[in-house]
Structures are given as C-alpha cells and as structure tokens.
Design a protein around this motif. Structure first.
Motif, PDB file in Angstrom:
ATOM      1  N   PHE A  95       2.268 -18.512  -4.762  1.00  0.00           N
ATOM      2  CA  PHE A  95       3.181 -19.090  -5.293  1.00  0.00           C
ATOM      3  C   PHE A  95       4.142 -18.470  -5.973  1.00  0.00           C
ATOM      4  N   ARG A  96       3.518 -17.753  -6.981  1.00  0.00           N
ATOM      5  CA  ARG A  96       3.950 -16.846  -7.858  1.00  0.00           C
ATOM      6  C   ARG A  96       4.917 -15.843  -7.359  1.00  0.00           C
ATOM      7  N   GLN A  97       4.169 -15.170  -6.500  1.00  0.00           N
ATOM      8  CA  GLN A  97       5.026 -14.151  -5.873  1.00  0.00           C
ATOM      9  C   GLN A  97       5.928 -14.464  -5.165  1.00  0.00           C
ATOM     10  N   GLN A  98       6.194 -15.502  -4.466  1.00  0.00           N
ATOM     11  CA  GLN A  98       7.307 -15.983  -3.760  1.00  0.00           C
ATOM     12  C   GLN A  98       8.242 -16.717  -4.598  1.00  0.00           C
ATOM     13  N   GLY A  99       8.177 -16.729  -5.877  1.00  0.00           N
ATOM     14  CA  GLY A  99       9.260 -17.515  -6.887  1.00  0.00           C
ATOM     15  C   GLY A  99       9.117 -19.060  -7.068  1.00  0.00           C
ATOM     16  N   TYR A 100       7.677 -19.458  -6.765  1.00  0.00           N
ATOM     17  CA  TYR A 100       7.541 -20.863  -7.042  1.00  0.00           C
ATOM     18  C   TYR A 100       7.343 -21.124  -8.516  1.00  0.00           C
ATOM     19  N   ILE A 101       7.795 -22.132  -9.118  1.00  0.00           N
ATOM     20  CA  ILE A 101       7.423 -22.709 -10.410  1.00  0.00           C
ATOM     21  C   ILE A 101       6.496 -23.833 -10.496  1.00  0.00           C
ATOM     22  N   ILE A 130      14.957 -23.597 -14.492  1.00  0.00           N
ATOM     23  CA  ILE A 130      13.821 -24.498 -14.421  1.00  0.00           C
ATOM     24  C   ILE A 130      12.297 -23.832 -14.674  1.00  0.00           C
ATOM     25  N   GLY A 131      12.221 -22.770 -14.365  1.00  0.00           N
ATOM     26  CA  GLY A 131      11.094 -21.970 -14.677  1.00  0.00           C
ATOM     27  C   GLY A 131      10.956 -21.602 -16.283  1.00  0.00           C
ATOM     28  N   TYR A 132      12.116 -21.596 -16.857  1.00  0.00           N
ATOM     29  CA  TYR A 132      11.962 -21.584 -18.454  1.00  0.00           C
ATOM     30  C   TYR A 132      11.498 -22.736 -19.043  1.00  0.00           C
ATOM     31  N   ILE A 133      12.181 -23.938 -18.268  1.00  0.00           N
ATOM     32  CA  ILE A 133      11.785 -25.327 -19.005  1.00  0.00           C
ATOM     33  C   ILE A 133      10.492 -25.722 -18.697  1.00  0.00           C
TER      34      ILE A 133
END
Length: 333
Positions: A136-142, A327-330
């Motif tokens: 998931f992380r590699q594909q840019g998911y949060i 969204i990733g930062y939040i």
C-alpha cells in the motif's frame, strides 16, 4: 469491452482486469464480496461498475479481487465524483504467495482506477491490520487508524453478552409493540430504502447504493433487509450481508429522535444479531463504526451489545497528488 492484461517482471504472474461479466472465468468464489455473483449484481446497478482483478501463475488462477467504481453526487451540497471501493484483500488459492499476488493486483487496480479519473480509492476490512502494508505504501496509499467491532455468536447466546440496560431496552421495545421483520413486500422495501436515504442524506462520506442493488442482493440470498415497525410505521431499517459463515451489518438507520423511549435503533440492531445467531453464523461484523476518536456515540452504542473492538487500518489514495500529501500529513503515524 476490451479487457486489460498486464505482465509483471515475474513472467509467471499475469494480471487480468475483467470489466464485463461475459468475460468472467469460472472460478471458486468463497467470499461473496469478491465473487462473480456480486460482480453481476454491481454490473446491473446504476452508477456502479465492477472490476475483477485476476492473478494467474502458469496460466492457473491463484487469486482474484473485486473492486467497485462508484459515481457519487448530490445537489445539496453540490458535488460529483467517482470513488473506488474494495472490501478485504481478495481471495487466494491455498498455498499461494498472498503478498506477491496482492502487490501485483493492487498495482493493476490502482492504475486502472486512476485512468478512470477516480477521485480516491478506499480499502477496508482487511483480514489483518498489517496485511499489505508495504505494498500500500509503495502505491501511495495512506493508512488511517480505524475501529472494527464484531460479536461472537458461536460461543454463547447473544443475550448473555448484553448489559442489563440494553436487555431492558429490548424488552421495553417489544412490550411497546416494536417489531423487527425481514422486508417482504414492495411497500416494506420502499420504507426500508426511504429510512436509509433520509438517514444518510446529510452524510457526504457514506455512500448509499441505488434501490436495485438492494433488491438484487436480497434475491441472491446473501443479504437480508430488515424493517422495524411501530404501529404499522417504519421506525428503523438495516441490511446484513452474509459470507464465509459470518454476517456483516452494512447499513442501519432508526428514528431515535422521534421515538426516544422506544429505542428503535436498539431493536433494529438486536433483530439483525438474533437473526444471524438463529441461522448459525459465527460472528456479526459492523462494517463502519468510524474513526477511533475517544468519544464515538455510535461505536459505544454498538459495543453495548457485547462486541469486541479491534484497531485496524483503512487505506486511502487520492488521485490529486497535492490532496494525497495533505491527507497523508494529517493522518501521518
């Protein structure tokens, strides 16, 4: 419609994305959420499109995953966009490399939904909190911390798990004439859908499928629709999905504000729980009890039936890079 095929760097793994039921291969589907049957139901539902991702090794189907693309819109507030939705991580043959196959399927469906200008993709209800974390992380998911609640139905009767307060509310509702029953007539179906629509009309996050999908799900035998009545009028409604010997409470609505003394929400959920117990399902899962805030009235309500809460992740990916970063930062861990 032309189907898509992708070959990974490992030539033994081939990923197909099926978009039409006429091209679905014959395969074993144990999980209704990833079945050919649900694919066909979604295909017939206005505003939704199914995508079956199939992973093969040496030409043999080893895994498959069903993703849904939903068109969402409203006049108040005005918005329209599409959303990708996946329940769980798919199905795998015994002995298959789940992590490898999932990474290939995740990459393929992410690329496909991005090409459809999907605003965001959401994965939920994974079998384990850390399943697929790296992929998931590699594909840019949060990852967003989420709560899951389920009640065990196989070890003891559900009435042995509830508190005296909840038991008193259930008893009072029954004595007052509250009745929970399965939807059988067209009038009851209309009341059922109207209850859900009114309940979710101001909730921009929750998605309510078109009536045809509920009708087709009920006809499939994998879903029950319940209506709660008081003096002939609908005061509650819920839907339950069934797969792998488990029940899943999917949608629920009740007129608690207009009938606070009767506790129609309590009666509605209790009706779904007892129905699942009487039909020998092992557990009942509540699909959306929300973010893990310390104070969550709905989660506390669901837990009052004696369930267990478990922390997990829901994974989100937004097609707009700047929005995904925000969204990733939040929700950064």
């Amino acid at each position: 419609m032309k189907e898509e095929q992708q070959h990974s760097s490992n030539q033994e793994v081939t990923i197909d994305i099926i978009t039409s039921s006429k091209n679905l291969p014959e395969m074993e589907c144990r999980d209704f959420f990833h079945s050919n049957e649900l694919f066909r139901i979604v295909e017939k539902t206005p505003g939704q499109w199914p995508y079956m991702v199939i992973a093969r090794q040496d030409g043999i189907i080893k895994a498959h995953l069903l993703a849904l693309l939903r068109r969402r819109g409203s006049l108040l507030p005005p918005y329209i966009f599409s959303q990708g939705r996946v329940y769980g991580e798919g199905e795998y043959e015994e002995g298959a490399d789940r992590q490898l196959l999932f990474s290939k399927m995740l990459h393929a469906i992410t690329q496909k939904l991005n090409s459809k200008l999907c605003l965001y993709i959401e994965f939920s209800d994974l079998s384990a909190k850390m399943f697929g974390y790296k992929h998931f992380r590699q594909q840019g998911y949060i990852p967003v911390q989420w709560m899951k609640v389920h009640n065990s139905l196989h070890s003891m009767p559900p009435e042995d798990r509830i508190s005296e307060k909840v038991a008193a509310r259930i008893s009072h509702a029954a004595e007052s004439g509250i009745e929970v029953k399965k939807v059988e007539t067209e009038e009851e179906f209309s009341d059922f859908y109207r209850m859900l629509r009114r309940h979710l009309s101001n909730n921009t996050r929750r998605y309510l499928p078109k009536p045809k999908m509920f009708s087709l799900l009920q006809d499939s035998g994998h879903c029950s629709l319940f209506i709660t009545k008081y003096k002939g009028k609908a005061v509650g409604a819920c839907s339950c999905m069934y797969t792998n010997k488990n029940a899943y409470l999917w949608y629920m609505a009740a007129k608690n504000k207009s009938h606070p003394i009767l506790h129609p929400a309590t009666a509605t959920v209790w009706g779904a729980i007892t129905h699942a117990y009487e039909h020998h399902y092992w557990h009942i899962y509540f699909l959306d009890v929300g973010l893990p805030f310390k104070k969550n009235a709905y989660r506390d309500f669901i837990l009052s039936f004696g369930g267990k809460e478990v922390g997990t992740y829901r994974w989100f990916r937004f097609s707009l890079p700047w929005l995904n970063r925000i969204i990733g930062y939040i929700y950064k861990e």
